[in-house]
Design a protein around this motif. Structure first.
Motif, PDB file in Angstrom:
ATOM      1  N   SER A 297       9.915   1.575  -8.218  1.00  0.00           N
ATOM      2  CA  SER A 297       8.689   2.311  -8.535  1.00  0.00           C
ATOM      3  C   SER A 297       8.581   3.595  -7.716  1.00  0.00           C
ATOM      4  N   ALA A 298       8.957   3.565  -6.448  1.00  0.00           N
ATOM      5  CA  ALA A 298       8.907   4.774  -5.627  1.00  0.00           C
ATOM      6  C   ALA A 298       9.822   5.854  -6.197  1.00  0.00           C
ATOM      7  N   HIS A 299      11.013   5.474  -6.542  1.00  0.00           N
ATOM      8  CA  HIS A 299      11.989   6.437  -7.077  1.00  0.00           C
ATOM      9  C   HIS A 299      11.467   7.071  -8.371  1.00  0.00           C
ATOM     10  N   ILE A 300      11.010   6.261  -9.296  1.00  0.00           N
ATOM     11  CA  ILE A 300      10.562   6.772 -10.597  1.00  0.00           C
ATOM     12  C   ILE A 300       9.278   7.579 -10.473  1.00  0.00           C
ATOM     13  N   LEU A 301       8.291   7.062  -9.748  1.00  0.00           N
ATOM     14  CA  LEU A 301       7.016   7.769  -9.647  1.00  0.00           C
ATOM     15  C   LEU A 301       7.157   9.108  -8.932  1.00  0.00           C
ATOM     16  N   ARG A 302       7.955   9.163  -7.879  1.00  0.00           N
ATOM     17  CA  ARG A 302       8.133  10.435  -7.166  1.00  0.00           C
ATOM     18  C   ARG A 302       8.919  11.437  -7.997  1.00  0.00           C
ATOM     19  N   ASP A 303       9.795  10.970  -8.874  1.00  0.00           N
ATOM     20  CA  ASP A 303      10.493  11.879  -9.791  1.00  0.00           C
ATOM     21  C   ASP A 303       9.547  12.451 -10.842  1.00  0.00           C
ATOM     22  N   GLU A 304       8.590  11.647 -11.280  1.00  0.00           N
ATOM     23  CA  GLU A 304       7.725  12.042 -12.393  1.00  0.00           C
ATOM     24  C   GLU A 304       6.428  12.734 -11.970  1.00  0.00           C
ATOM     25  N   PHE A 305       5.971  12.527 -10.735  1.00  0.00           N
ATOM     26  CA  PHE A 305       4.702  13.099 -10.280  1.00  0.00           C
ATOM     27  C   PHE A 305       4.936  13.900  -8.999  1.00  0.00           C
ATOM     28  N   ASP A 306       4.950  15.220  -9.141  1.00  0.00           N
ATOM     29  CA  ASP A 306       5.255  16.101  -8.008  1.00  0.00           C
ATOM     30  C   ASP A 306       4.286  15.940  -6.839  1.00  0.00           C
TER      31      ASP A 306
ATOM     32  N   LEU B  25       3.130  13.452  -5.503  1.00  0.00           N
ATOM     33  CA  LEU B  25       3.455  12.326  -4.624  1.00  0.00           C
ATOM     34  C   LEU B  25       4.432  12.710  -3.518  1.00  0.00           C
ATOM     35  N   HIS B  26       5.007  13.902  -3.611  1.00  0.00           N
ATOM     36  CA  HIS B  26       5.941  14.363  -2.574  1.00  0.00           C
ATOM     37  C   HIS B  26       5.226  14.806  -1.300  1.00  0.00           C
ATOM     38  N   ARG B  27       3.886  14.895  -1.347  1.00  0.00           N
ATOM     39  CA  ARG B  27       3.160  15.260  -0.121  1.00  0.00           C
ATOM     40  C   ARG B  27       3.213  14.143   0.915  1.00  0.00           C
ATOM     41  N   LEU B  28       3.521  12.930   0.470  1.00  0.00           N
ATOM     42  CA  LEU B  28       3.706  11.807   1.398  1.00  0.00           C
ATOM     43  C   LEU B  28       5.173  11.729   1.791  1.00  0.00           C
ATOM     44  N   PRO B  29       5.464  11.340   3.030  1.00  0.00           N
ATOM     45  CA  PRO B  29       6.869  11.230   3.452  1.00  0.00           C
ATOM     46  C   PRO B  29       7.637  10.175   2.649  1.00  0.00           C
ATOM     47  N   SER B  30       6.952   9.158   2.188  1.00  0.00           N
ATOM     48  CA  SER B  30       7.505   8.150   1.285  1.00  0.00           C
ATOM     49  C   SER B  30       6.322   7.611   0.491  1.00  0.00           C
ATOM     50  N   LEU B  31       6.607   6.994  -0.644  1.00  0.00           N
ATOM     51  CA  LEU B  31       5.493   6.523  -1.466  1.00  0.00           C
ATOM     52  C   LEU B  31       4.827   5.301  -0.854  1.00  0.00           C
ATOM     53  N   TRP B  32       5.621   4.325  -0.444  1.00  0.00           N
ATOM     54  CA  TRP B  32       5.082   3.059   0.063  1.00  0.00           C
ATOM     55  C   TRP B  32       5.311   2.930   1.569  1.00  0.00           C
ATOM     56  N   THR B  33       4.426   2.173   2.222  1.00  0.00           N
ATOM     57  CA  THR B  33       4.693   1.784   3.603  1.00  0.00           C
ATOM     58  C   THR B  33       5.832   0.772   3.589  1.00  0.00           C
ATOM     59  N   ARG B  34       6.427   0.524   4.716  1.00  0.00           N
ATOM     60  CA  ARG B  34       7.478  -0.501   4.775  1.00  0.00           C
ATOM     61  C   ARG B  34       6.886  -1.904   4.793  1.00  0.00           C
ATOM     62  N   SER B  35       5.608  -2.006   5.034  1.00  0.00           N
ATOM     63  CA  SER B  35       4.938  -3.300   5.153  1.00  0.00           C
ATOM     64  C   SER B  35       4.559  -3.864   3.796  1.00  0.00           C
TER      65      SER B  35
ATOM     66  N   CYS C 267       0.833  -1.207   0.000  1.00  0.00           N
ATOM     67  CA  CYS C 267       0.000   0.000   0.000  1.00  0.00           C
ATOM     68  C   CYS C 267       0.866   1.256   0.000  1.00  0.00           C
ATOM     69  N   PRO C 268       0.293   2.340  -0.541  1.00  0.00           N
ATOM     70  CA  PRO C 268       0.958   3.638  -0.380  1.00  0.00           C
ATOM     71  C   PRO C 268       0.948   4.056   1.087  1.00  0.00           C
ATOM     72  N   LYS C 269       1.874   4.920   1.435  1.00  0.00           N
ATOM     73  CA  LYS C 269       1.925   5.461   2.796  1.00  0.00           C
ATOM     74  C   LYS C 269       0.566   6.059   3.144  1.00  0.00           C
ATOM     75  N   ARG C 270       0.133   5.839   4.369  1.00  0.00           N
ATOM     76  CA  ARG C 270      -1.150   6.317   4.896  1.00  0.00           C
ATOM     77  C   ARG C 270      -2.343   5.784   4.107  1.00  0.00           C
ATOM     78  N   ARG C 271      -2.124   4.702   3.350  1.00  0.00           N
ATOM     79  CA  ARG C 271      -3.152   4.076   2.510  1.00  0.00           C
ATOM     80  C   ARG C 271      -3.860   5.118   1.635  1.00  0.00           C
ATOM     81  N   ALA C 272      -3.077   6.093   1.188  1.00  0.00           N
ATOM     82  CA  ALA C 272      -3.603   7.162   0.340  1.00  0.00           C
ATOM     83  C   ALA C 272      -4.086   6.587  -0.992  1.00  0.00           C
TER      84      ALA C 272
END
Length: 132
Positions: free
Chosen positions: A89-98, A100-110, A25-30
């Motif tokens: 995917s986190a690296h590429i998506l956060r580079d391409e979609f601004d 997504l930077h509102r989340l501290p990270s794209l994915w949860t660690r789980s 899941c994305p961080k905070r299940r966004a």
């Protein structure tokens, strides 16, 4: 996305059928995995699989989670497989979609992972297809 129906893969020194069902899941299940982000995520996951010679059997991207059924190989532990998919995917998506930077990270660690040993592959594939 090519679907591999061959039950076994052959390497130089092994014949194997190592298949994992991952859910993450994305961080905070966004609910951010929509439209262009979801399309790009699918491309990235397919690229990662191709780079490592893994076969994606099924993929369902929901707005707030991802289901991936992948045939890996005996050289990679499950944590290595998911790390490649999530990290790239986190690296590429956060580079391409601004946005997504509102989340501290794209994915949860789980993440969730299972093999198809206790359930048939067709059940897992049908479940993932029903998520689409």
């Amino acid at each position: 996305m090519p679907i591999n129906k061959e039950p076994y893969r052959r390497g130089r020194h092994a014949v194997h059928a190592v298949k994992y069902h991952f859910v993450w899941c994305p961080k905070r299940r966004a609910s951010i995995l929509k439209n262009a982000v979801a399309n790009r995520l699918e491309e990235v996951l397919n690229d990662v699989a191709k780079e490592h010679d893994w076969e994606i059997n099924s993929l369902a991207i929901r707005p707030d989670h991802v289901h991936l059924f992948v045939q890996a190989d005996t050289r990679h532990a499950p944590y290595q497989v998911i790390h490649r998919f999530k990290g790239t995917s986190a690296h590429i998506l956060r580079d391409e979609f601004d946005h997504l930077h509102r989340l501290p990270s794209l994915w949860t660690r789980s993440y969730f992972v299972s093999t198809t040993g206790k359930v048939s592959e067709s059940v897992v594939e049908q479940y993932i297809e029903d998520q689409s």
